[in-house]
Design a protein around this motif. Sequence first.
Motif, mmCIF file in Angstrom:
data_model
loop_
_atom_site.group_PDB
_atom_site.id
_atom_site.type_symbol
_atom_site.label_atom_id
_atom_site.label_comp_id
_atom_site.label_asym_id
_atom_site.label_seq_id
_atom_site.Cartn_x
_atom_site.Cartn_y
_atom_site.Cartn_z
ATOM 1 N N LEU A 1 0.801 -1.216 0.000
ATOM 2 C CA LEU A 1 0.000 0.000 0.000
ATOM 3 C C LEU A 1 0.841 1.276 0.000
ATOM 4 N N TYR A 2 2.024 1.231 0.591
ATOM 5 C CA TYR A 2 2.803 2.462 0.699
ATOM 6 C C TYR A 2 3.176 3.049 -0.661
ATOM 7 N N PRO A 3 3.613 2.230 -1.658
ATOM 8 C CA PRO A 3 3.906 2.845 -2.961
ATOM 9 C C PRO A 3 2.718 3.580 -3.553
ATOM 10 N N LEU A 4 1.512 3.025 -3.379
ATOM 11 C CA LEU A 4 0.325 3.720 -3.876
ATOM 12 C C LEU A 4 0.108 5.034 -3.127
ATOM 13 N N TYR A 5 0.288 4.990 -1.805
ATOM 14 C CA TYR A 5 0.135 6.196 -1.000
ATOM 15 C C TYR A 5 1.196 7.238 -1.377
ATOM 16 N N PHE A 6 2.423 6.782 -1.620
ATOM 17 C CA PHE A 6 3.492 7.708 -1.995
ATOM 18 C C PHE A 6 3.188 8.392 -3.327
ATOM 19 N N ILE A 7 2.659 7.641 -4.281
ATOM 20 C CA ILE A 7 2.327 8.227 -5.577
ATOM 21 C C ILE A 7 1.282 9.327 -5.414
ATOM 22 N N VAL A 8 0.313 9.106 -4.532
ATOM 23 C CA VAL A 8 -0.738 10.102 -4.316
ATOM 24 C C VAL A 8 -0.155 11.381 -3.727
ATOM 25 N N ILE A 9 0.630 11.255 -2.660
ATOM 26 C CA ILE A 9 1.170 12.464 -2.029
ATOM 27 C C ILE A 9 2.226 13.124 -2.913
ATOM 28 N N ALA A 10 2.957 12.321 -3.694
ATOM 29 C CA ALA A 10 3.967 12.902 -4.579
ATOM 30 C C ALA A 10 3.325 13.698 -5.705
ATOM 31 N N SER A 11 2.139 13.270 -6.151
ATOM 32 C CA SER A 11 1.474 13.987 -7.239
ATOM 33 C C SER A 11 1.001 15.374 -6.815
ATOM 34 N N PHE A 12 0.888 15.614 -5.498
ATOM 35 C CA PHE A 12 0.471 16.922 -4.985
ATOM 36 C C PHE A 12 1.625 17.679 -4.332
ATOM 37 N N SER A 13 2.834 17.181 -4.436
ATOM 38 C CA SER A 13 3.967 17.791 -3.737
ATOM 39 C C SER A 13 4.861 18.564 -4.692
ATOM 40 N N ASP A 14 5.748 19.348 -4.107
ATOM 41 C CA ASP A 14 6.743 20.095 -4.869
ATOM 42 C C ASP A 14 7.772 19.121 -5.431
ATOM 43 N N PRO A 15 8.048 19.156 -6.739
ATOM 44 C CA PRO A 15 9.007 18.211 -7.319
ATOM 45 C C PRO A 15 10.403 18.328 -6.726
ATOM 46 N N VAL A 16 10.778 19.519 -6.277
ATOM 47 C CA VAL A 16 12.092 19.673 -5.634
ATOM 48 C C VAL A 16 12.145 18.877 -4.342
ATOM 49 N N ALA A 17 11.048 18.930 -3.564
ATOM 50 C CA ALA A 17 10.987 18.151 -2.323
ATOM 51 C C ALA A 17 11.011 16.654 -2.610
ATOM 52 N N ILE A 18 10.394 16.244 -3.718
ATOM 53 C CA ILE A 18 10.407 14.826 -4.082
ATOM 54 C C ILE A 18 11.828 14.380 -4.405
ATOM 55 N N ASN A 19 12.528 15.164 -5.210
ATOM 56 C CA ASN A 19 13.893 14.802 -5.602
ATOM 57 C C ASN A 19 14.852 14.834 -4.416
ATOM 58 N N ASN A 20 14.572 15.678 -3.426
ATOM 59 C CA ASN A 20 15.432 15.759 -2.240
ATOM 60 C C ASN A 20 15.084 14.705 -1.196
ATOM 61 N N GLY A 21 14.084 13.884 -1.464
ATOM 62 C CA GLY A 21 13.703 12.832 -0.531
ATOM 63 C C GLY A 21 12.926 13.334 0.675
ATOM 64 N N GLU A 22 12.334 14.521 0.592
ATOM 65 C CA GLU A 22 11.597 15.080 1.719
ATOM 66 C C GLU A 22 10.159 14.569 1.792
ATOM 67 N N VAL A 23 9.660 14.023 0.699
ATOM 68 C CA VAL A 23 8.293 13.501 0.671
ATOM 69 C C VAL A 23 8.333 12.032 1.081
ATOM 70 N N VAL A 24 7.891 11.754 2.290
ATOM 71 C CA VAL A 24 7.899 10.384 2.812
ATOM 72 C C VAL A 24 6.494 9.964 3.237
ATOM 73 N N PHE A 25 5.908 10.754 4.159
ATOM 74 C CA PHE A 25 4.574 10.410 4.668
ATOM 75 C C PHE A 25 3.544 11.506 4.420
ATOM 76 N N TRP A 26 4.011 12.734 4.157
ATOM 77 C CA TRP A 26 3.084 13.845 4.016
ATOM 78 C C TRP A 26 3.429 14.662 2.779
ATOM 79 N N ILE A 27 2.438 15.443 2.315
ATOM 80 C CA ILE A 27 2.637 16.308 1.165
ATOM 81 C C ILE A 27 3.555 17.468 1.547
ATOM 82 N N LYS A 28 4.511 17.774 0.698
ATOM 83 C CA LYS A 28 5.428 18.889 0.898
ATOM 84 C C LYS A 28 5.266 19.887 -0.254
#
Length: 300
Positions: A35-62
């Motif tokens: 389930l976590y990969p699905l959850y990560f895809i959801v929060i990553a789709s609403f997050s800042d791409p810079v935060a995604i590339n820096n590994g800051e998106v783990v459990f919450w939207i950034k």
Amino acid sequence: MKSNSLSRFHAQSFSDKAFDIFNYVLLGLIALCVLYPLYFIVIASFSDPVAINNGEVVFWIKGFNVTGYEKIFENTKIWRSYANTIFYTVVGTTIQIALTMMFAYPLSRKEFCLRNPLMFLAMFTMYFQGGMIPTYLWMAQLKLYNTRLVILLLPAINVFNLIIAVNYLKNNIPEELFEAASVDGLGHIQYFIKIILPLSQTIIVVLILYYGVAHWNEFMNGLIYLRDEKLYPLQLTLRGILLQNQASGLGDVDSMVEQQKAAELIKYGLIIVSTLPVLVVYPFLQKHFAKGVMIGSVKG
């Protein structure tokens, strides 16, 4: 019900309790891994791409951002391909279920003299096929190339699903029903329509799920046999959009960086857009899906 479960748990020995706890923990970890990969895809789709590339998106939207979805839904190709995929899924699944059940019924009848040869030929195609180039030439000669019919008719019968349907009819439809229907004057066609189909709702729902998901995820046949973008299914259109936005281009550094950020958001957004309908429908068909797996486990 809950109190009975607790009383049985307290009545168990220490080894049984330890085994149950181990199973719960293990299955919980497995579920988390799924389930976590699905959850990560959801929060990553609403997050800042810079935060995604820096590994800051783990459990919450950034850095809440919907730019990816805006770019996706601004594209008219998305809506056109959505309509195409819905058409392929509904019409194609209907054709496949009709042909599968019509083929499965005679194969389930013991008195049908060609039952074994036809089953052998059907299973033969599971292991030996003509290949991509002969099939391509065949579709071209039949004038099906670059038409909607190639998506609908090429995968018309799946042999694995056919075997599941045959086993269901053999093991779940009593022979006495046919004898009673024969006494009432029903032939095979009337018996199939009036008795077999109404009693086969479970396997039909399972086939809807199998064939429907396959059509919704249709990609390879569209890539090989379709050239007109107006006929593209959803997955093929999403692939084109993703490749287009990932192209680096020859612009300046700032525009290239912004393009890569947009591509990162579009990548996750496309996954959500393409899988959301299946995820919404699946829970309603889950119990039938589990039963269908058990039906297909015996190839008698």
